[in-house]
Design a protein around this motif. Structure first.
Motif, PDB file in Angstrom:
ATOM      1  N   SER A 158      41.013 133.142  23.439  1.00 44.39           N
ATOM      2  CA  SER A 158      40.568 131.782  23.719  1.00 44.39           C
ATOM      3  C   SER A 158      39.368 131.781  24.659  1.00 44.39           C
ATOM      4  N   MET A 191      36.230 132.987  22.735  1.00 48.99           N
ATOM      5  CA  MET A 191      35.666 131.947  21.872  1.00 48.99           C
ATOM      6  C   MET A 191      34.947 130.888  22.701  1.00 48.99           C
ATOM      7  N   ARG A 192      35.505 130.559  23.870  1.00 48.42           N
ATOM      8  CA  ARG A 192      34.867 129.566  24.741  1.00 48.42           C
ATOM      9  C   ARG A 192      33.509 130.057  25.227  1.00 48.42           C
ATOM     10  N   MET A 215      31.036 130.066  22.266  1.00 48.16           N
ATOM     11  CA  MET A 215      30.555 128.716  21.961  1.00 48.16           C
ATOM     12  C   MET A 215      29.553 128.248  23.013  1.00 48.16           C
ATOM     13  N   ASN A 232      36.406 120.418  22.519  1.00 41.71           N
ATOM     14  CA  ASN A 232      36.582 120.953  21.163  1.00 41.71           C
ATOM     15  C   ASN A 232      36.665 119.849  20.111  1.00 41.71           C
ATOM     16  N   LEU A 274      31.398 128.373  11.129  1.00 48.39           N
ATOM     17  CA  LEU A 274      32.013 129.193  12.181  1.00 48.39           C
ATOM     18  C   LEU A 274      32.312 128.358  13.412  1.00 48.39           C
ATOM     19  N   MET A 275      31.373 127.476  13.774  1.00 49.09           N
ATOM     20  CA  MET A 275      31.582 126.613  14.929  1.00 49.09           C
ATOM     21  C   MET A 275      32.744 125.647  14.697  1.00 49.09           C
ATOM     22  N   MET A 278      36.063 127.720  14.888  1.00 48.04           N
ATOM     23  CA  MET A 278      36.376 128.134  16.255  1.00 48.04           C
ATOM     24  C   MET A 278      36.807 126.946  17.115  1.00 48.04           C
ATOM     25  N   SER A 279      36.134 125.812  16.957  1.00 46.97           N
ATOM     26  CA  SER A 279      36.505 124.636  17.745  1.00 46.97           C
ATOM     27  C   SER A 279      37.890 124.142  17.334  1.00 46.97           C
ATOM     28  N   GLY A 281      40.268 126.033  16.107  1.00 46.17           N
ATOM     29  CA  GLY A 281      41.224 127.009  16.616  1.00 46.17           C
ATOM     30  C   GLY A 281      41.505 126.806  18.092  1.00 46.17           C
ATOM     31  N   MET A 282      40.443 126.581  18.882  1.00 48.45           N
ATOM     32  CA  MET A 282      40.632 126.362  20.321  1.00 48.45           C
ATOM     33  C   MET A 282      41.322 125.036  20.601  1.00 48.45           C
TER      34      MET A 282
END
Length: 238
Positions: free
Chosen positions: A110, A113-114, A117, A177, A224-225, A228-229, A231-232
């Motif tokens: 996490s 990924m943060r 981003m 997110n 991808l963004m 990922m957002s 997922g978070m």
């Protein structure tokens, strides 16, 4: 770059002139030398151009083929040359954020990924800020909101900057997110429409600094963004 191609179907000097004038009409072609005797055309271009683009401008009686170089290799070189800026940016961000996790006491997906981003939005907003007016002009060519409200181009650039800072300082993960998911989901609609309709439009992801064409690379970047957002967001809600 300069490549020599085989041209079949030429029978006279008039054919030479016709083939030459046709090939010179292709974008990014700067010089052409045609020989009926050698059944060849030597073409100088600013960047590699596919055979299909040359064949389109030629009369059906003329056939062009690559016999002095490997077309697949040249296409790969051209692709990497075109998207080199984006690839390098992703490599740098991935490497730096991965290094942070490797050197930490424990690896946290996490957190990685943060940080990724944050690096993504801060870097991409930076290039947009270099020429906000140019970015706005390029963005309204395909974004569904910017088409109706051109000023959205300016807002979008600053939205990326704010999101980058929010990810960096870990501001309210649910809000950050959620906004990212919404903004990128709307943004990808125009990208998908452009790519699926096979329109040749400049991608504004790096502002007006680089001349990047809109392609599946842009879809992957936005997708991808979004993933990922999402997922978070799921992690923050669990």
């Amino acid at each position: 770059m300069t490549h020599t191609y085989q041209i079949t179907g030429m029978t006279c000097g008039s054919c030479e002139a016709k083939v030459k004038s046709s090939l010179l009409k292709v974008n990014n072609v700067s010089a052409v030398e045609v020989s009926k005797d050698n059944n060849s055309a030597t073409i100088t271009m600013d960047k590699h151009i596919g055979l299909s683009d040359f064949q389109k401008v030629l009369d059906k009686k003329y056939q062009i083929s690559a016999i002095y170089h490997y077309e697949a290799i040249e296409k790969s070189k051209a692709w990497f040359s075109t998207y080199k800026p984006v690839l390098l940016i992703f490599l740098y961000i991935f490497s730096v954020t991965a290094l942070v996790e490797i050197t930490a006491e424990n690896i946290d997906l996490s957190r990685w990924m943060r940080h990724f981003m944050a690096g993504f939005f801060l870097t991409f907003s930076f290039f947009k800020m270099l020429n906000l007016k140019g970015f706005k002009h390029s963005y309204l060519m395909y974004d569904i909101i910017a088409r109706k409200f051109p000023f959205w181009g300016y807002i979008y650039a600053f939205t990326e900057l704010i999101l980058g800072i929010a990810f960096l300082v870990n501001f309210n993960p649910i809000i950050t997110n959620s906004v990212t998911f919404l903004v990128m989901s709307v943004s990808i609609i125009g990208v998908l429409q452009t790519v699926l309709n096979k329109k040749t439009i400049k991608c504004a992801c790096l502002g007006d600094v680089f001349n990047l064409p809109m392609s599946t690379v842009t879809i992957i970047e936005d997708g991808l963004m979004i993933i990922m957002s999402l997922g978070m967001l799921a992690m923050a809600l669990s």
